[in-house]
Design an enzyme around this catalytic site. Structure first.
Site, PDB file in Angstrom:
ATOM      1  NE  ARG A 226      67.123 116.206 -13.190  1.00  0.00           N
ATOM      2  CZ  ARG A 226      67.315 117.515 -13.369  1.00  0.00           C
ATOM      3  NH1 ARG A 226      67.060 118.074 -14.536  1.00  0.00           N
ATOM      4  NH2 ARG A 226      67.769 118.265 -12.381  1.00  0.00           N
ATOM      5  CG  HIS A 274      70.694 119.053 -18.784  1.00  0.00           C
ATOM      6  ND1 HIS A 274      70.588 117.983 -17.935  1.00  0.00           N
ATOM      7  CD2 HIS A 274      70.012 120.054 -18.183  1.00  0.00           C
ATOM      8  CE1 HIS A 274      69.875 118.314 -16.873  1.00  0.00           C
ATOM      9  NE2 HIS A 274      69.510 119.575 -17.001  1.00  0.00           N
TER      10      HIS A 274
HETATM   11  C1  OXD Z   1      68.269 122.007 -12.959  1.00  0.00           C
HETATM   12  C2  OXD Z   1      68.832 121.538 -14.228  1.00  0.00           C
HETATM   13  O1  OXD Z   1      67.782 121.187 -12.182  1.00  0.00           O
HETATM   14  O2  OXD Z   1      69.636 122.282 -14.825  1.00  0.00           O
HETATM   15  O3  OXD Z   1      68.290 123.221 -12.723  1.00  0.00           O
HETATM   16  O4  OXD Z   1      68.494 120.462 -14.691  1.00  0.00           O
END
Ligand code: OXD
Length: 311
Positions: A226, A274
């Site tokens: 993250r 992402h």
């Molecule tokens: C998850 C993401 O948490 O895709 O799966 O970030």
């Protein structure tokens, strides 16, 4: 009695796809709906709207449609005590292992330096390295972290993992550093730092100026966890000074990354949107269905989220 299960994610087409696969996997006795429902017993969600839980008062469980649960833990309407479950692997482990191995190989093979040399039209051979010469440190040693570690160990990289507490584990080939006391030694021994930890109060800005200074000069950072794990200005300063040779960033504090964000223009930063491990809907729906069946049979669905810990 038919058991109602709600699915929600922002994209309407993806909601329908989830409903189709989850309905098929749940089978007779279940009805899957694509909105909150006052009678729904279970829900599988990603970024649920503010009023989702108020409109689903009968829920007995909620499943994250991803490995991360920060979207649920930060949801202002999440009822206290509602059990939360997250996806475990469901096809993400293999994707994550492939993505991280590719980035580590990019570093090993000095492709960043060769890309810079190409811009200068410079033909110059750099000393070759083997995986044994490049230590990889992983923060976040859950299901995905272990898959990444196994893939790298298999290639011959010396792999280290930072864990909160030392517990007996069967991770042959991975050297564990446990607890904050071993954080400096872990960093000092890490040439490629891979972040796979959840974003919690403990991991917020984990990679700050102090942590970066402990990494060896020329280290590389891979963030597939993250954006909040990075103190962005500190990382950018380390990139500018050359202390960090480069970074691969798949996640950001704000997504989509705004067009005017400074990350875009740093030459030594590789950016993906992402995608290091995307949710595979058929596999994930199958897993959620199995766990809903277990709960409805009075059993244990596994992988319950500890709200205090944050994952
Ligand atoms: C998850 C993401 O948490 O895709 O799966 O970030």
């Amino acid at each position: 009695m038919t058991i109602i299960v709600s699915v929600w994610r922002p994209d309407a087409q993806e909601r329908q796809t989830w409903a189709h696969h989850l309905g098929g996997a749940l089978g007779d006795g279940y009805q899957v709906v694509t909105q909150p429902d006052p009678l729904a017993r279970h829900a599988a969600v990603w970024s649920a709207p503010q009023d989702f839980f108020a409109r689903s008062p009968a829920l007995q469980s909620v499943f994250s449609m991803g490995a991360g649960v920060d979207h649920l833990l930060h949801h202002p309407g999440l009822p206290a005590g509602l059990p939360i479950y997250r996806l475990e692997d469901a096809g993400m482990g293999a994707q994550m292992a492939r993505y991280c191995r590719h980035e580590v190989e990019h570093v090993l093979l000095r492709h960043q330096q060769y890309a810079e040399q190409k811009l200068q039209k410079r033909w110059h051979e750099l000393p070759p390295r083997s995986p044994a010469d490049l230590t990889v440190g992983i923060v976040g040693f859950g299901v995905l972290g272990r898959r990444v570690a196994a893939a790298l160990v298999a290639e011959g990289y010396p792999v280290r993992a930072f864990v909160r507490t030392a517990t007996p584990r069967d991770d042959t080939g991975v050297r564990l550093f446990a607890g904050s006391g071993q954080w400096p030694a872990f960093l000092a021994d890490t040439q490629v730092l891979i972040l796979l930890a959840p974003h919690t109060a403990q991991t917020h800005h984990l990679v700050d100026a102090q942590a970066l200074a402990l990494l060896p000069a020329g280290a590389w950072l891979v963030n597939v966890a993250r954006g909040g794990l990075l103190d962005d200005p500190a990382v950018q300063a380390a990139l500018h000074s050359g202390h960090l040779a480069g970074a691969t960033l798949d996640v950001f504090g704000t997504e989509p990354l705004p067009r005017d964000d400074g990350w875009w223009t740093l030459a030594q930063v590789r950016i993906t949107p992402h995608v290091s491990a995307v949710t595979l809907i058929p596999e994930s729906a199958q897993q959620v269905a199995q766990r809903i069946h277990a709960l409805d049979a009075g059993g244990d669905a596994g992988a319950t989220v500890d709200r205090q810990r944050g994952y």
